[in-house]
Design an enzyme around this catalytic site. Structure first.
Site, mmCIF file in Angstrom:
data_model
loop_
_atom_site.group_PDB
_atom_site.id
_atom_site.type_symbol
_atom_site.label_atom_id
_atom_site.label_comp_id
_atom_site.label_asym_id
_atom_site.label_seq_id
_atom_site.Cartn_x
_atom_site.Cartn_y
_atom_site.Cartn_z
ATOM 1 N N GLU A 18 0.836 -1.214 0.000
ATOM 2 C CA GLU A 18 0.000 0.000 0.000
ATOM 3 C C GLU A 18 0.865 1.257 0.000
ATOM 4 O O GLU A 18 2.078 1.184 0.176
ATOM 5 C CB GLU A 18 -0.890 0.033 1.263
ATOM 6 N N ARG A 101 -7.272 0.441 13.341
ATOM 7 C CA ARG A 101 -5.937 0.794 12.864
ATOM 8 C C ARG A 101 -6.091 1.856 11.786
ATOM 9 O O ARG A 101 -7.153 2.011 11.192
ATOM 10 C CB ARG A 101 -5.204 -0.426 12.290
ATOM 11 N N ASN A 154 -9.776 5.287 2.753
ATOM 12 C CA ASN A 154 -8.840 4.892 1.715
ATOM 13 C C ASN A 154 -8.314 6.062 0.898
ATOM 14 O O ASN A 154 -7.940 7.081 1.452
ATOM 15 C CB ASN A 154 -9.444 3.771 0.853
ATOM 16 N N ASP A 204 -9.839 1.704 -4.013
ATOM 17 C CA ASP A 204 -8.808 1.635 -2.977
ATOM 18 C C ASP A 204 -7.969 2.911 -2.999
ATOM 19 O O ASP A 204 -8.490 3.986 -2.763
ATOM 20 C CB ASP A 204 -7.988 0.351 -3.198
#
Length: 299
Positions: A18, A101, A154, A204
């Site tokens: 990521e 998180r 995101n 995403d």
């Protein structure tokens, strides 16, 4: 149209690769492996990957004006000194949500670090909903909370005129736009700019090009799509050889290369045997557009 070429530059098998970001000083691509708990740096010169292990899921990395990096780690904003491999906590969020998180994060044009949270996943895209929030770490190291009730915070980026903030909460299957005030960092007037089609799957990570068009990585969609925020139309689809494409950024000498991260968590043996590059980092050339260099955290 030049011909588009896609290559896997680092087949690292990340659980959830990521937050790709180009570090011009190092001629390198930074990224994270969230579940692998490491911050990684791929050198475009040596073609080698260096990694620093951390003590919690690390979900985003950004450049810092004073040198080195800032990261989101668990529910902390933290500083990372690369050479010393030293991580220092800056501040905590979501203290009342031990199961949360951070997820994606990015620095805005004024040097503030925007990042959002989510509940830990039971398996990919399966989690307790509405547990996340969107935060900003300001240059004085104070934290602003913009809103809560987020599923999976995101992709994020800002328009070229710095008047619009683009944001993705993945399970809304939408790319949203907000009015954005560069001076104050405030956002408002949320609206949907693009709704994903079924085969595009889950939106995403995201980045913007110098023509003001957005590029969105589609998790489980195996593609990045280019969107026109003015019209809300999809302009282009680029398919990759892996399904779990997670995020994208521009990089290289003149920011004409696109880098795409990917994941392998949640894939069984058979699926992985068909997609051996799952969890790798991909470079796309020949798109014919350039990206905007990343902003640096001012704190």
């Amino acid at each position: 149209m030049s011909s588009i070429k896609i290559e896997c530059v680092a087949n690292e098998g990340y659980g959830i690769g990521e937050s790709p970001v180009w570090d011009e000083k190092e001629s390198a691509l930074l990224c994270v492996d969230i579940t692998g708990r490491k911050v990684c740096r791929w050198s475009s010169v040596t073609k080698q990957v260096q990694a620093i292990a951390v003590d919690a899921p690390v979900s985003s990395v950004a450049l810092r004006k004073s040198g080195d990096y800032v990261i989101t780690l668990g529910t902390r904003f933290a500083a990372l000194k690369w050479k010393e491999q030293l991580v220092t906590t800056i501040t905590h969020v979501d203290k009342d949500k031990p199961n949360n998180r951070f997820n994606d994060g990015k620095v805005d044009p004024a040097g503030r670090y925007f990042a959002g949270t989510m509940a830990e996943e039971i398996r990919p895209a399966v989690l307790e909903r509405h547990q996340g929030s969107l935060y900003t770490l300001c240059s004085d190291l104070s934290v602003v909370k913009h809103f809560d009730q987020v599923d999976i915070s995101n992709g994020l980026d800002w328009s070229l005129d710095h008047k619009t903030f683009f944001y993705i909460d993945s399970l809304s299957y939408s790319v949203d736009a907000f009015d954005y005030d560069l001076q104050t960092g405030k956002i408002g007037n949320r609206r949907s700019m693009y709704r994903l089609e079924k085969e595009e799957s889950i939106p995403d990570g995201m980045c913007i090009d110098t023509e003001g068009k957005l590029w969105v990585a589609c998790y489980d969609g195996g593609r990045v799509i280019r969107l026109d925020p003015e019209t809300g139309k999809r302009l282009q689809t680029v398919k990759l050889p892996v399904d779990k494409t997670t995020s994208c950024c521009f990089g290289g000498k003149d920011y004409s290369e696109m880098y795409v991260t990917s994941a392998r968590d949640g894939m069984d043996k058979e699926w992985l045997s068909q997609q051996p590059q799952a969890g790798g980092i991909f470079k796309i050339t020949g798109l014919g557009v350039k990206g905007v260099p990343p902003y640096l955290f001012a704190g």
